[in-house]
Scaffold this motif. Sequence first.
Motif, PDB file in Angstrom:
ATOM      1  N   PRO A 211      26.606  65.382  91.599  1.00 50.53           N
ATOM      2  CA  PRO A 211      27.308  64.692  92.691  1.00 50.53           C
ATOM      3  C   PRO A 211      28.372  63.730  92.173  1.00 50.53           C
ATOM      4  CG  PRO A 211      25.066  63.872  92.461  1.00 50.53           C
ATOM      5  CD  PRO A 211      25.171  65.074  91.584  1.00 50.53           C
ATOM      6  N   ARG A 212      29.307  63.437  93.033  1.00 53.85           N
ATOM      7  CA  ARG A 212      30.480  62.642  92.645  1.00 53.85           C
ATOM      8  C   ARG A 212      30.112  61.304  92.019  1.00 53.85           C
ATOM      9  NH1 ARG A 212      35.193  60.797  96.939  1.00 53.85           N
ATOM     10  NH2 ARG A 212      35.937  59.014  95.774  1.00 53.85           N
ATOM     11  N   ASN A 213      29.097  60.632  92.564  1.00 55.73           N
ATOM     12  CA  ASN A 213      28.737  59.307  92.036  1.00 55.73           C
ATOM     13  C   ASN A 213      28.064  59.379  90.664  1.00 55.73           C
ATOM     14  OD1 ASN A 213      26.473  60.529  93.281  1.00 55.73           O
ATOM     15  ND2 ASN A 213      25.438  58.554  93.428  1.00 55.73           N
ATOM     16  N   GLU A 214      27.693  60.596  90.221  1.00 55.82           N
ATOM     17  CA  GLU A 214      27.063  60.745  88.916  1.00 55.82           C
ATOM     18  C   GLU A 214      27.984  61.426  87.901  1.00 55.82           C
ATOM     19  OE1 GLU A 214      23.319  62.709  89.245  1.00 55.82           O
ATOM     20  OE2 GLU A 214      22.632  61.463  90.914  1.00 55.82           O
ATOM     21  N   VAL A 215      29.196  61.753  88.312  1.00 54.23           N
ATOM     22  CA  VAL A 215      30.147  62.394  87.398  1.00 54.23           C
ATOM     23  C   VAL A 215      30.636  61.380  86.371  1.00 54.23           C
ATOM     24  CG1 VAL A 215      32.409  63.496  87.214  1.00 54.23           C
ATOM     25  CG2 VAL A 215      30.882  64.123  89.084  1.00 54.23           C
ATOM     26  N   LEU A 216      30.493  61.717  85.108  1.00 52.71           N
ATOM     27  CA  LEU A 216      30.963  60.845  84.030  1.00 52.71           C
ATOM     28  C   LEU A 216      32.385  61.240  83.662  1.00 52.71           C
ATOM     29  CD1 LEU A 216      27.779  60.804  81.750  1.00 52.71           C
ATOM     30  CD2 LEU A 216      28.485  59.108  83.447  1.00 52.71           C
ATOM     31  N   GLY A 217      33.317  60.317  83.837  1.00 55.90           N
ATOM     32  CA  GLY A 217      34.712  60.601  83.548  1.00 55.90           C
ATOM     33  C   GLY A 217      35.412  59.412  82.918  1.00 55.90           C
ATOM     34  N   ILE A 218      36.667  59.619  82.591  1.00 51.55           N
ATOM     35  CA  ILE A 218      37.484  58.585  81.955  1.00 51.55           C
ATOM     36  C   ILE A 218      38.477  58.044  82.980  1.00 51.55           C
ATOM     37  CG2 ILE A 218      39.116  58.069  80.112  1.00 51.55           C
ATOM     38  CD1 ILE A 218      36.291  58.737  79.163  1.00 51.55           C
ATOM     39  N   ASP A 219      38.367  56.745  83.250  1.00 50.38           N
ATOM     40  CA  ASP A 219      39.349  56.083  84.108  1.00 50.38           C
ATOM     41  C   ASP A 219      40.491  55.616  83.207  1.00 50.38           C
ATOM     42  OD1 ASP A 219      40.848  54.682  85.899  1.00 50.38           O
ATOM     43  OD2 ASP A 219      39.192  53.454  86.663  1.00 50.38           O
ATOM     44  N   ILE A 220      41.641  56.261  83.331  1.00 51.10           N
ATOM     45  CA  ILE A 220      42.769  55.990  82.433  1.00 51.10           C
ATOM     46  C   ILE A 220      43.315  54.575  82.626  1.00 51.10           C
ATOM     47  CG2 ILE A 220      44.647  56.751  83.922  1.00 51.10           C
ATOM     48  CD1 ILE A 220      44.101  57.641  80.195  1.00 51.10           C
ATOM     49  N   GLU A 221      42.916  53.905  83.713  1.00 50.64           N
ATOM     50  CA  GLU A 221      43.382  52.536  83.949  1.00 50.64           C
ATOM     51  C   GLU A 221      42.538  51.510  83.200  1.00 50.64           C
ATOM     52  OE1 GLU A 221      43.517  51.958  88.141  1.00 50.64           O
ATOM     53  OE2 GLU A 221      45.322  53.192  88.418  1.00 50.64           O
ATOM     54  N   ASP A 222      41.409  51.961  82.598  1.00 52.93           N
ATOM     55  CA  ASP A 222      40.587  51.039  81.816  1.00 52.93           C
ATOM     56  C   ASP A 222      41.301  50.686  80.508  1.00 52.93           C
ATOM     57  OD1 ASP A 222      38.655  51.094  83.737  1.00 52.93           O
ATOM     58  OD2 ASP A 222      37.369  52.553  82.710  1.00 52.93           O
ATOM     59  N   ASP A 223      40.789  49.676  79.845  1.00 52.77           N
ATOM     60  CA  ASP A 223      41.337  49.281  78.545  1.00 52.77           C
ATOM     61  C   ASP A 223      41.145  50.409  77.551  1.00 52.77           C
ATOM     62  OD1 ASP A 223      42.332  46.885  76.830  1.00 52.77           O
ATOM     63  OD2 ASP A 223      40.611  47.698  75.721  1.00 52.77           O
ATOM     64  N   ILE A 224      42.121  50.628  76.686  1.00 53.25           N
ATOM     65  CA  ILE A 224      42.080  51.735  75.737  1.00 53.25           C
ATOM     66  C   ILE A 224      40.874  51.623  74.802  1.00 53.25           C
ATOM     67  CG2 ILE A 224      43.592  50.509  74.127  1.00 53.25           C
ATOM     68  CD1 ILE A 224      43.340  54.337  74.726  1.00 53.25           C
ATOM     69  N   LYS A 225      40.475  50.402  74.462  1.00 48.80           N
ATOM     70  CA  LYS A 225      39.304  50.232  73.584  1.00 48.80           C
ATOM     71  C   LYS A 225      38.036  50.721  74.282  1.00 48.80           C
ATOM     72  CE  LYS A 225      36.887  46.778  70.770  1.00 48.80           C
ATOM     73  NZ  LYS A 225      35.561  47.152  71.266  1.00 48.80           N
ATOM     74  N   ASP A 226      37.885  50.379  75.570  1.00 42.02           N
ATOM     75  CA  ASP A 226      36.708  50.825  76.329  1.00 42.02           C
ATOM     76  C   ASP A 226      36.716  52.351  76.479  1.00 42.02           C
ATOM     77  OD1 ASP A 226      35.930  48.197  76.603  1.00 42.02           O
ATOM     78  OD2 ASP A 226      36.937  47.944  78.548  1.00 42.02           O
ATOM     79  N   ILE A 227      37.926  52.905  76.662  1.00 39.07           N
ATOM     80  CA  ILE A 227      38.025  54.362  76.803  1.00 39.07           C
ATOM     81  C   ILE A 227      37.592  55.052  75.513  1.00 39.07           C
ATOM     82  CG2 ILE A 227      39.644  56.278  77.087  1.00 39.07           C
ATOM     83  CD1 ILE A 227      41.259  54.524  78.978  1.00 39.07           C
TER      84      ILE A 227
END
Length: 430
Positions: A211-227
């Motif tokens: 389900p959508r709330n359990e999909v693990l993805g990369i939010d490109i707006e996060d800090d590059i270090k966290d990504i």
Amino acid sequence: MSEASTSLLTTVLFFLLLLSAFFSSSETGMMAINRYRLRHLVKKGHKAALRTSNLLDRPDRLIGVILIGNNFVNILASALATIIAVRLWGEDSGIAIATLGLTVFVLIFGEVTPKTVAAMFPEKVAFPASLVLFPLLKLLYPMVVALNWICGLLLKPFGIRPGEAVQDQLNAEELRTIVTDPGMLLPQKRRGMLLGILDLEKVRVDDIMVPRNEVLGIDIEDDIKDILDQLRDCQHTRVPVFKGDVNNLVGMLHMRKVARLLSEEEVNKAMLLQETTEPYYVPESTPLHTQLFNFQKTKERVALVVDEYGDVMGLVTLEDILEEIVGDFTTDVSDSSQDITPQEDGTYIIDGSASVRDINKILGWSLPTEDARTINGLITEQMEFIPESSVCLKVGIYRLEIMQMQDNRVKSVRMFTADQWKKIRKAKKK
């Protein structure tokens, strides 16, 4: 002279009873033989199976030659029995004795016994019988054709055409019955795989998706270090990349490409976005067997599931579909099994977000899956309003007791069957 001729007639009568048993057993054996096993033996070049198959291609002619032989033998036996009985007991008593005696003998030795044996061992009867029936059909061919023509005229007003061979076909449910037959010489694991393939037509991608709330993805707006930290700890081969929300999907990122990027001294967001590929979308109502072929056709392994408005509902992978067929083959502990906590009294504490289908598979239950995907959805669907804690309800033979609510959704629920409920009540009375 008279005694010698009577003995000869008795011997002939005994031989005719054997022929009657042969024709009766042949008819039952031919009709009772497993057609699918017969086809298998024909493909392997089994000569007796090939003869039997040729005879069964025209069942009207096969039955015709058997009945001609059987009736001829029985009528001739009746005539001989009458002659023998008249000679031994006279005309008045002989006819009655012959009629009664021959009826008993034909029923026991010419019909019931041989047909019972043939029904139990059709191959052992049909294959040897084909050695006699095949040449006999050629010998009596004109008589058989004439008999079938007359029968065809009588059946024509009813729309029945005896000459047309009936093709044995199985639908999915009939095949399922065969596969689940305990007599099948198939290991339980392979039987489960066959049933999993048959179930692909009944299950849709939204039934097995993450389900959508359990999909693990990369939010490109996060800090590059966290990504980068998230990418280093990622356990998936492909992850979605989005801006702020999964509906604003940028693309899919393959971890093999990320491994090459991580070897660089400096990695920025532009480099990550350059490595993304176009996402692959599928409708929520796509059956699993269709999606399996679509994955094969498009050479994709991950798809984003969208609803009729185009909003992302979740994510489905090729591995998810394969696990529906062969079962779990990953080394990770199943999330669904972690959602189910057995209790000492035989009940289960189940997370509200647990999949109904997974619960059915793990516990062997049969909760309805048509209108709800999770336990929370099943409860709200059954009650038609958002319930409160400590509310109990009944779904078929199952009892559900809401243990905890959080943010207008069921957090945990206690579940048990009707039999378990009876045991609990008895324990409380004691």
